[in-house]
Structures are given as structure tokens and as C-alpha cells.
Design a protein around this motif. Structure first.
Motif, PDB file in Angstrom:
ATOM      1  N   ALA A 301       0.852  -1.141  -0.157  1.00 22.00           N
ATOM      2  CA  ALA A 301       0.028  -0.081  -0.053  1.00 22.00           C
ATOM      3  C   ALA A 301       0.637   1.156  -0.055  1.00 22.00           C
ATOM      4  CB  ALA A 301      -1.120   0.147   1.271  1.00 22.00           C
ATOM      5  N   ARG A 302       1.935   1.124   0.607  1.00 19.03           N
ATOM      6  CA  ARG A 302       2.819   2.250   0.941  1.00 19.03           C
ATOM      7  C   ARG A 302       3.443   2.809  -0.659  1.00 19.03           C
ATOM      8  NH1 ARG A 302       5.860   1.369   5.799  1.00 19.03           N
ATOM      9  NH2 ARG A 302       3.668   1.147   6.650  1.00 19.03           N
ATOM     10  N   ARG A 303       3.642   1.569  -1.134  1.00 19.84           N
ATOM     11  CA  ARG A 303       4.184   1.687  -2.379  1.00 19.84           C
ATOM     12  C   ARG A 303       3.389   2.412  -3.643  1.00 19.84           C
ATOM     13  NH1 ARG A 303       4.954   2.364  -7.024  1.00 19.84           N
ATOM     14  NH2 ARG A 303       5.842   1.283  -8.517  1.00 19.84           N
ATOM     15  N   PHE A 304       2.225   2.215  -3.054  1.00 18.52           N
ATOM     16  CA  PHE A 304       1.262   2.855  -4.351  1.00 18.52           C
ATOM     17  C   PHE A 304       0.373   4.183  -3.665  1.00 18.52           C
ATOM     18  CE2 PHE A 304       1.529  -1.368  -6.202  1.00 18.52           C
ATOM     19  CZ  PHE A 304       1.952  -1.118  -7.391  1.00 18.52           C
ATOM     20  N   SER A 305       0.690   4.409  -2.405  1.00 23.19           N
ATOM     21  CA  SER A 305       0.105   5.710  -2.325  1.00 23.19           C
ATOM     22  C   SER A 305       0.912   7.043  -2.726  1.00 23.19           C
ATOM     23  CB  SER A 305      -0.164   5.937  -0.846  1.00 23.19           C
ATOM     24  OG  SER A 305       1.093   5.969  -0.154  1.00 23.19           O
ATOM     25  N   TYR A 306       0.152   8.044  -3.068  1.00 25.58           N
ATOM     26  CA  TYR A 306       0.676   9.147  -3.412  1.00 25.58           C
ATOM     27  C   TYR A 306       0.267  10.277  -2.566  1.00 25.58           C
ATOM     28  CZ  TYR A 306       1.629   6.576  -7.743  1.00 25.58           C
ATOM     29  OH  TYR A 306       2.279   5.731  -8.598  1.00 25.58           O
ATOM     30  N   ASP A 307       0.898  11.329  -2.455  1.00 25.94           N
ATOM     31  CA  ASP A 307       0.617  12.380  -1.827  1.00 25.94           C
ATOM     32  C   ASP A 307      -0.501  13.050  -2.151  1.00 25.94           C
ATOM     33  OD1 ASP A 307       1.482  13.272   0.608  1.00 25.94           O
ATOM     34  OD2 ASP A 307       3.362  14.467  -0.044  1.00 25.94           O
TER      35      ASP A 307
ATOM     36  N   TRP B  91       0.451  10.234 -10.162  1.00 26.07           N
ATOM     37  CA  TRP B  91       1.235   8.750 -10.525  1.00 26.07           C
ATOM     38  C   TRP B  91       1.650   8.914 -11.862  1.00 26.07           C
ATOM     39  CZ3 TRP B  91      -3.706   9.274  -8.525  1.00 26.07           C
ATOM     40  CH2 TRP B  91      -4.727   9.274  -9.731  1.00 26.07           C
ATOM     41  N   LEU B  92       1.713  10.044 -12.706  1.00 27.22           N
ATOM     42  CA  LEU B  92       2.471   9.990 -13.781  1.00 27.22           C
ATOM     43  C   LEU B  92       3.372  11.127 -13.819  1.00 27.22           C
ATOM     44  CD1 LEU B  92      -0.646  10.067 -16.510  1.00 27.22           C
ATOM     45  CD2 LEU B  92       0.619   8.281 -15.637  1.00 27.22           C
ATOM     46  N   SER B  93       4.703  10.881 -14.386  1.00 29.44           N
ATOM     47  CA  SER B  93       5.878  11.823 -14.419  1.00 29.44           C
ATOM     48  C   SER B  93       5.202  12.827 -15.208  1.00 29.44           C
ATOM     49  CB  SER B  93       6.984  11.041 -15.089  1.00 29.44           C
ATOM     50  OG  SER B  93       6.976  10.964 -16.381  1.00 29.44           O
ATOM     51  N   CYS B  94       6.143  13.999 -15.047  1.00 30.25           N
ATOM     52  CA  CYS B  94       5.902  15.152 -15.666  1.00 30.25           C
ATOM     53  C   CYS B  94       5.703  14.926 -17.284  1.00 30.25           C
ATOM     54  CB  CYS B  94       6.993  16.396 -15.356  1.00 30.25           C
ATOM     55  SG  CYS B  94       7.200  16.749 -13.784  1.00 30.25           S
ATOM     56  N   PHE B  95       6.604  14.346 -17.673  1.00 33.13           N
ATOM     57  CA  PHE B  95       6.556  14.115 -19.086  1.00 33.13           C
ATOM     58  C   PHE B  95       5.279  13.408 -19.590  1.00 33.13           C
ATOM     59  CE2 PHE B  95       7.221  11.162 -22.824  1.00 33.13           C
ATOM     60  CZ  PHE B  95       7.965  12.275 -23.706  1.00 33.13           C
ATOM     61  N   GLU B  96       5.133  12.162 -18.675  1.00 30.98           N
ATOM     62  CA  GLU B  96       3.795  11.612 -19.211  1.00 30.98           C
ATOM     63  C   GLU B  96       2.485  12.313 -19.080  1.00 30.98           C
ATOM     64  OE1 GLU B  96       4.971   6.902 -17.529  1.00 30.98           O
ATOM     65  OE2 GLU B  96       4.790   8.553 -16.197  1.00 30.98           O
ATOM     66  N   ASN B  97       2.347  13.318 -17.755  1.00 30.76           N
ATOM     67  CA  ASN B  97       1.318  14.177 -18.054  1.00 30.76           C
ATOM     68  C   ASN B  97       1.205  14.999 -19.086  1.00 30.76           C
ATOM     69  OD1 ASN B  97      -0.221  14.591 -15.477  1.00 30.76           O
ATOM     70  ND2 ASN B  97       1.714  14.211 -14.608  1.00 30.76           N
ATOM     71  N   VAL B  98       2.493  15.431 -19.607  1.00 31.32           N
ATOM     72  CA  VAL B  98       2.023  16.209 -20.766  1.00 31.32           C
ATOM     73  C   VAL B  98       1.880  15.180 -22.171  1.00 31.32           C
ATOM     74  CG1 VAL B  98       3.183  17.770 -22.384  1.00 31.32           C
ATOM     75  CG2 VAL B  98       3.700  17.988 -20.091  1.00 31.32           C
ATOM     76  N   TYR B  99       2.458  14.201 -22.006  1.00 30.14           N
ATOM     77  CA  TYR B  99       2.219  13.146 -23.250  1.00 30.14           C
ATOM     78  C   TYR B  99       0.572  12.858 -23.141  1.00 30.14           C
ATOM     79  CZ  TYR B  99       3.146   9.238 -26.235  1.00 30.14           C
ATOM     80  OH  TYR B  99       3.067   8.433 -27.170  1.00 30.14           O
ATOM     81  N   LEU B 100      -0.041  12.729 -22.162  1.00 29.70           N
ATOM     82  CA  LEU B 100      -1.367  12.332 -22.267  1.00 29.70           C
ATOM     83  C   LEU B 100      -2.197  13.144 -22.794  1.00 29.70           C
ATOM     84  CD1 LEU B 100      -2.917  10.106 -20.510  1.00 29.70           C
ATOM     85  CD2 LEU B 100      -3.149  11.760 -18.955  1.00 29.70           C
ATOM     86  N   LEU B 135       8.161  12.623 -10.667  1.00 34.90           N
ATOM     87  CA  LEU B 135       6.841  12.662 -10.580  1.00 34.90           C
ATOM     88  C   LEU B 135       6.360  14.118  -9.696  1.00 34.90           C
ATOM     89  CD1 LEU B 135       6.550   9.319  -8.554  1.00 34.90           C
ATOM     90  CD2 LEU B 135       5.686   9.917 -10.884  1.00 34.90           C
ATOM     91  N   PRO B 136       5.287  14.576 -10.059  1.00 30.38           N
ATOM     92  CA  PRO B 136       4.667  15.933  -9.405  1.00 30.38           C
ATOM     93  C   PRO B 136       5.111  16.109  -8.122  1.00 30.38           C
ATOM     94  CG  PRO B 136       3.105  15.008 -10.938  1.00 30.38           C
ATOM     95  CD  PRO B 136       4.092  13.841 -10.737  1.00 30.38           C
ATOM     96  N   GLY B 137       4.843  15.038  -7.140  1.00 28.22           N
ATOM     97  CA  GLY B 137       5.224  15.107  -5.733  1.00 28.22           C
ATOM     98  C   GLY B 137       6.629  15.315  -5.472  1.00 28.22           C
ATOM     99  N   GLU B 138       7.442  15.236  -6.401  1.00 26.86           N
ATOM    100  CA  GLU B 138       8.829  15.544  -6.339  1.00 26.86           C
ATOM    101  C   GLU B 138       9.316  16.759  -6.647  1.00 26.86           C
ATOM    102  OE1 GLU B 138      10.117  10.985  -6.984  1.00 26.86           O
ATOM    103  OE2 GLU B 138      10.366  12.348  -8.476  1.00 26.86           O
ATOM    104  N   GLN B 145       3.377  23.974 -11.778  1.00 24.63           N
ATOM    105  CA  GLN B 145       2.533  24.908 -12.673  1.00 24.63           C
ATOM    106  C   GLN B 145       2.804  25.181 -14.117  1.00 24.63           C
ATOM    107  OE1 GLN B 145      -0.519  25.681 -12.954  1.00 24.63           O
ATOM    108  NE2 GLN B 145      -0.923  26.471 -11.015  1.00 24.63           N
ATOM    109  N   ARG B 146       4.351  25.030 -14.027  1.00 23.82           N
ATOM    110  CA  ARG B 146       5.062  25.125 -15.538  1.00 23.82           C
ATOM    111  C   ARG B 146       4.699  23.934 -16.032  1.00 23.82           C
ATOM    112  NH1 ARG B 146      10.206  27.142 -13.117  1.00 23.82           N
ATOM    113  NH2 ARG B 146      10.540  29.206 -14.103  1.00 23.82           N
ATOM    114  N   ILE B 147       4.440  22.796 -15.531  1.00 26.00           N
ATOM    115  CA  ILE B 147       4.132  21.597 -16.352  1.00 26.00           C
ATOM    116  C   ILE B 147       2.841  21.530 -16.800  1.00 26.00           C
ATOM    117  CG2 ILE B 147       3.957  19.008 -16.064  1.00 26.00           C
ATOM    118  CD1 ILE B 147       6.874  19.766 -16.241  1.00 26.00           C
ATOM    119  N   GLY B 148       1.889  22.032 -16.020  1.00 29.80           N
ATOM    120  CA  GLY B 148       0.418  22.396 -16.333  1.00 29.80           C
ATOM    121  C   GLY B 148       0.336  23.210 -17.535  1.00 29.80           C
ATOM    122  N   ILE B 149       1.116  24.453 -17.641  1.00 33.61           N
ATOM    123  CA  ILE B 149       1.144  25.070 -18.750  1.00 33.61           C
ATOM    124  C   ILE B 149       1.644  24.523 -19.881  1.00 33.61           C
ATOM    125  CG2 ILE B 149       2.329  27.285 -19.714  1.00 33.61           C
ATOM    126  CD1 ILE B 149       2.221  28.474 -16.800  1.00 33.61           C
ATOM    127  N   ALA B 150       2.950  23.647 -19.584  1.00 35.11           N
ATOM    128  CA  ALA B 150       3.159  22.929 -20.958  1.00 35.11           C
ATOM    129  C   ALA B 150       2.389  21.948 -21.487  1.00 35.11           C
ATOM    130  CB  ALA B 150       4.472  22.134 -20.616  1.00 35.11           C
TER     131      ALA B 150
END
Ligand code: ATP
Ligand code: MG
Lengths: 310, 263
Positions: A301-307, B91-100, B135-138, B145-150
Motif C-alpha cells: 500500500a505504501r508503494r502505491f500511495s501518492y501524496d 502517478w504520472l511523471s511530468c513527461f507522461e502528464n504532458v504526453y497524455l 513525479l509531480p510530488g517531487e 504549474q510550469r508543467i500544467g502550462i506545458a
């Protein structure tokens, strides 16, 4: 004491000797639990510069150790007063014998503890697997379609508090055999948390993400794989964790009723054989397996939880 | 200049527990191609509501909205949105977010390699190539916001809708992103509608500033033309007479004509 000695004599003599030397050490530690640990705790800050780390380690390890020591101490006292309850030493000896050959098999009614644990786990896995296969898609549907949710919610609310064991006769009736009936109770007890948590997860998908999906005009498949599934996953895993906890509780009871091979049945069998030390071992084993299942799922679960605010 | 969006007599009513609530009423506005329009007004007046109507996320209860000759009936990638809280999928990297988004718009006619290079170009445009795989969390709020604009620009939308894109950022980051946005808009010639609270931001970025009256039943109070050559530079503008005039006009509207009573 007599039961234990019979048990040991059944095993090889060498092991019995090894066994008897080990527990005597442990029982010494156990008999003086309150004196020895504080002594080390005091001595560390005195003579160690790097004692900070050691001190922290002791502070995290010490309380649980004291807890266990207390438990075993109380148990030892109770077993002294009540002759029916085996002493920790007897149980330890029996456990060493038991786990020296966990996978023996003398016919269906006399198998090693390893086989018993494995067959219980297998039943849990099967019942649980079916519950996941049915419950998770159901949860998605309930979460997505309000009508379904309103239609099924009262039924689920009504059935959920029913002990899964009440379903055992139905299982026996339908499947005609004990083994699938036990699996059936696991299915029943696992399915509710899975449905409810998955449905809740679907309902709680942040509106922002759904707006993103709408603005990008994503296909339904992309919405499911890129947005719904990942955001529901943590809820689903919570459901799975809750289910597996109850499943492990229920299997013991179900197997007591159905018989066969399994840790629950084993407990009952040992009760009939009056091997109380084995029952105590079983209690520890069931606890440890349950703990491992829970911790394993927590790790996943920890592996798949996102902030959520990331 | 060609008109891209026509908003005609639009009104928006919400059904609430206390009965119907009229948020917007009698909104008329034309947005031309390549134009940058900002919406400004006091909190709760209905700026987001108006932007969501253009996005198609909500449909008007009155009047009609037309984009590129077609009635707006729902959201679509030709009207990309930069959300206030970036709304990147964690859960998607910055690149993947734009790619979507890129994949959705161009996926049917272009190869994967081209889609990837499009995505990378958009990420580079906002100077985020170094963090494309994160990842966005990082990454920090400004970077998100830059990625959102991209993501929005990469879809090459007819019009770009931004709801307080820099509202959640500190002043320094906001200035940096404004400058970046000026560059990107200059390069792409994008049509933009932007909601803002910030008077300076409105003048710095837009060709026209649309000022909304206080709600309920908010409508357009004034429209201010900003006659400043582009690209604009915040340093030289500070002493520019036109800049000062525009600022003063907005401030007068907000703090004299539409005084917000302390709620
Ligand atoms: N879905 C809704 N249901 C009911 N009322 C709504 C809804 N959305 C917005 N409103 C109301 O419409 C009015 C305008 O809201 P809106 O979010 O557009 O304001 P805003 O100008 O964007 O404010 P802010 O600057 O704080 O973002 C507010 O009074 C709000 O309460
Ligand atoms: Mg708003």
C-alpha cells in the motif's frame, strides 16, 4: 510436563538434548526480565560516546522486550498455579520439536504444522481471490453508478454484519464438501470490505482529475487506466488489507467446524489430544502469520500511495 | 482580426439549497484570435464560473457560447485549461502528464516518436527538461504549474484558459512564471483567457482586461484596452504612462466603483 516429555521422546534424542539446553538459557532471562535490561540501559550512556545510537536502539527495542517478558512472566505464574496450562518452557520445547519437521505427512489427519499453515493459507488465497475478482469490479460499478449503489447499499448493509460462519451451512449445502465451504466463508467475509472500499475510492476520485479527463477528452479506457484505477488503488488496497485480516480470523473458526487439514482444524485436533502446548503454539503461529500478511500488504500500500496534495 | 469566441447574453444560475442563485447575467464578450484577455473582479464574483463556461465544464442556463463557429457543448482539447491547482496526475511523471494530452490530440495522425518530441519540446519550452522524469510530488509548486502550462500548450489549443494560474505561488516565482508565459505566448501567438486577482499581472500580460461587477448576478462592468507594445518588460513598464493609466483604471474600478463590503 508429562505430555511434553512424551512428545520429546517421540522425536530424536539428540534434538531433545539440544532443545533442553537452549530453553534453560531463555528461561533464565525470562525469570529475571526486570533486572537485566535496565542494567544495560544504564551502563550504555556511562561508557559509550557513540552511545546515542545504541541508546536509541535500546529505547525502541527495550519496551517491546519488556512487554514480552511480562507476558511470559504472567504466563509462567499462571501455569504454575494451574496445572492444565503448560509452562513457557514446555511450550518452547514442543515448538522446537514441531518446527524441526514441519512438513511430514502421515495421512490426511496427521500432517506437519507447515502443511496445516499452508492449506489454511491456500483456502484464504482462493476465497480471497474470488472475492477480489467479484468485489473489486462490483465496487467500481457501485462507485460509478449511483442507481446501483442505492439499489445494493441496503442489501450490503444488512449482510455485512452477519458473521461469515453463519454462511457455512449454506456453503456445505451448495458445495456438498467441507473444503470449498470453508473457502466460501472466506469469500463472504472478504467481499464486503472490497466492495465498499473500492466504491468509496471511485466516489472520491478528485473532481480535478475528472476535469482533466474531460478537458483532454480522454477515452473511457484511458480514464479507467490513467485516472480511475490509480486513484482508487489505495482504497482498494485498504479493502484488501481489511479483508485479509478478517479472512485470517475466520479461517481458523471455519476449519474448526469443517475439519480437514488446516491450522484451525489442527487447533481443534490438538484440543482433542489434550496437547495444550500445541494450541498455544498455534495461537502464536496464527498471530505471526496474520501480522506478516498485514505488514506485507501495508508495504504494498505504501508503494502505491501518492501524496494527495502533490 | 478574426473573432474566435463569442459569448452572447450568457447567464448562469446555480440550484442551491436556498433556491436558485444567479451567479452571472447578461455577459457579452468577443475574443479575437491571438488576443490575451484577463478577467478580474472581487472574490466570488463569478470569474471561475465564466471561465468554466468557456471551457465547457459547465453549460450556461442562459444565452450561448460559440468557439470557432461551433456552439460550446462540452469540454474539449481545443480549449485547454490550466487549472489553479495544476491538477497534474500524481502517478504520472511530468513527461507522461504532458504526453497524455499530446497523445489525445495528435495520436491518431502522428508516430510515437513525433508525439514524444512534441512533448519534450513543450517541456523544454517551460524550462523543465531536467525534471521531465520526476513525479509531480517531487517538484515545487512553481514547477508543477510550469508543467500544467506545458500540458496545455502542447495540445496546441485554439484557446488557452487559465484560472489564476499563479495564484498559489509566491511573488518571486509568480514573476518568473509571468515572464515565461510572456515568452511562450509571444512564440505561439496563443489566444488566452486568464482569470486573475492581481492588477499588475492583468496589465502586464493582457491586451484587454475584462472587469466583472460584484455578484450575485455579476456582469461585465468595464473593458480596458491595454495599449502597450509586446513583448513587454516589467522593468521598463514600471515608469510607462500607459501602464500607470491601466493600473489606475483597474484599481479605481475595483476599489471605488465595486467596493467589496467586508463579508
Ligand atoms: N456549483 C455551484 N453551485 C452553487 N453556487 C456556485 C457554484 N459554483 C459557483 N457558485 C457561486 O457562484 C459565485 C461565483 O463563483 P466563482 O467560483 O465563479 O467565483 P470567482 O470569481 O472565481 O471567485 P474566486 O476569485 O474566489 O475564485 C459564488 O458566489 C459561488 O458561491
Ligand atoms: Mg475562482
Amino acid at each position: 510436563m508429562t505430555i511434553a516429555s512424551i512428545d520429546i521422546s517421540l522425536g530424536s534424542v539428540e534434538t531433545a538434548e539440544n532443545v533442553s539446553s537452549k530453553p534453560s538459557n531463555t528461561s533464565e532471562n525470562m525469570s529475571t526480565p526486570k533486572i537485566s535490561p535496565p542494567a544495560t540501559a544504564l551502563s550504555v550512556p556511562k561508557n559509550a560516546v557513540a552511545g546515542e545510537i545504541a541508546g536509541r536502539a535500546i529505547r525502541t527495542i527495550l519496551p517491546p522486550l519488556i512487554g514480552f517478558a511480562l507476558l511470559i512472566g504472567i504466563w509462567a505464574i499462571v501455569s504454575m498455579k494451574n496445572k492444565g496450562i503448560p509452562t513457557p518452557e514446555v511450550v518452547w520445547n514442543a515448538a522446537v520439536v514441531l518446527f524441526s519437521d514441519p512438513f511430514y505427512s502421515n495421512g490426511p489427519n496427521d500432517q506437519g504444522i507447515g502443511w496445516n499453515i499452508l492449506s489454511s493459507l491456500k483456502r484464504v488465497a482462493i476465497g480471497f481471490g474470488f472475492a477480489a475478482a467479484v468485489g473489486i469490479p462490483m465496487g467500481f460499478l457501485l462507485g460509478r453508478f449511483d442507481f446501483l449503489n442505492k439499489a445494493l447499499d441496503p442489501i450490503i448493509s444488512l449482510l455485512r454484519p452477519v458473521s461469515p460462519l453463519a454462511w457455512l451451512p449454506i456453503g456445505l449445502l451448495v458445495f456438498k464438501r467441507a473444503d470449498p465451504a470453508a473457502t466460501w466463508t472466506i469469500f463472504i467475509c472478504s467481499i464486503w470490505p472490497m466492495i465498499l472500499n473500492t466504491a468509496q475510492g471511485v466516489q472520491r476520485v478528485p473532481q480535478d482529475y475528472l476535469n482533466v479527463a474531460r478537458v483532454l477528452n480522454l477515452s473511457e479506457w484511458k480514464v479507467i487506466t490513467k485516472i480511475l484505477f490509480p486513484s482508487v488503488l489505495p482504497y482498494m488496497l485498504t479493502g484488501i488489507r481489511l479483508s485479509i485480516g478478517t479472512a485470517w480470523l475466520v479461517i481458523v473458526a471455519a476449519e474448526m467446524l469443517t475439519g480437514g487439514v488446516g491450522i484451525g482444524f489442527w487447533v481443534w485436533d490438538e484440543w482433542n489430544n489434550l496437547k495444550v502446548e500445541h494450541i498455544i503454539i498455534a495461537i502464536f503461529v496464527i498471530g505471526i502469520v496474520g501480522l506478516l500478511l498485514e505488514q506485507g500488504l501495508l508495504l504494498i500500500a505504501r508503494r502505491f500511495s501518492y501524496d494527495s496534495n502533490s | 482580426m478574426k473573432s474566435l469566441v463569442q459569448i452572447e447574453n450568457v447567464g448562469m444560475q446555480f440550484a442551491t439549497k436556498k433556491g436558485p442563485f444567479v451567479a452571472l447575467q447578461g455577459i457579452n464578450l468577443q475574443i479575437n484570435e491571438g488576443e490575451v484577455v484577463s478577467l478580474i473582479g472581487h472574490s466570488g464574483c463569478g470569474k471561475s464560473t465564466l471561465l468554466n463556461l468557456i471551457a465547457g465544464l459547465t453549460l450556461p442556463t442562459d444565452g450561448s457560447l460559440i468557439c470557432g463557429g461551433r456552439e460550446i457543448a462540452g469540454p474539449g482539447p481545443e480549449r485547454a485549461v490550466v487549472f489553479q491547482n495544476h491538477s497534474l496526475l500524481p502517478w504520472l511523471s511530468c513527461f507522461e502528464n504532458v504526453y497524455l494530452g499530446v497523445e489525445r490530440v495528435f495520436g491518431s495522425k502522428e508516430s510515437k516518436a513525433i508525439l514524444r518530441s512534441r512533448t519534450m519540446a513543450a517541456v523544454e519550452m517551460v524550462h523543465m527538461a531536467h525534471a521531465a522524469e520526476k513525479l509531480p510530488g517531487e517538484i515545487s509548486g512553481g514547477m508543477k504549474q510550469r508543467i500544467g502550462i506545458a500540458r496545455a500548450f502542447a495540445m496546441e489549443p485554439k484557446i488557452l484558459l487559465m484560472d489564476e494560474p499563479f495564484g498559489a505561488l509566491d511573488a518571486l516565482t509568480r514573476a518568473a512564471l509571468q515572464d515565461e508565459l510572456i515568452g511562450v505566448m509571444q512564440k505561439t501567438g496563443a489566444t488566452v483567457v486568464m482569470v486573475t486577482h492581481d492588477v499588475d499581472e492583468a496589465v502586464l500580460l493582457s491586451d484587454r482586461v475584462v472587469m466583472l461587477t460584484n455578484g450575485p448576478a455579476a456582469t461585465i462592468g468595464e473593458i480596458l484596452e491595454v495599449n502597450l507594445a509586446k513583448p513587454r518588460n516589467r522593468l521598463t513598464l514600471a515608469s510607462d504612462a500607459e501602464y500607470t493609466r491601466c493600473r489606475a483604471a483597474i484599481i479605481e474600478f475595483l476599489y471605488q466603483k465595486q467596493v467589496k463590503k467586508a463579508a
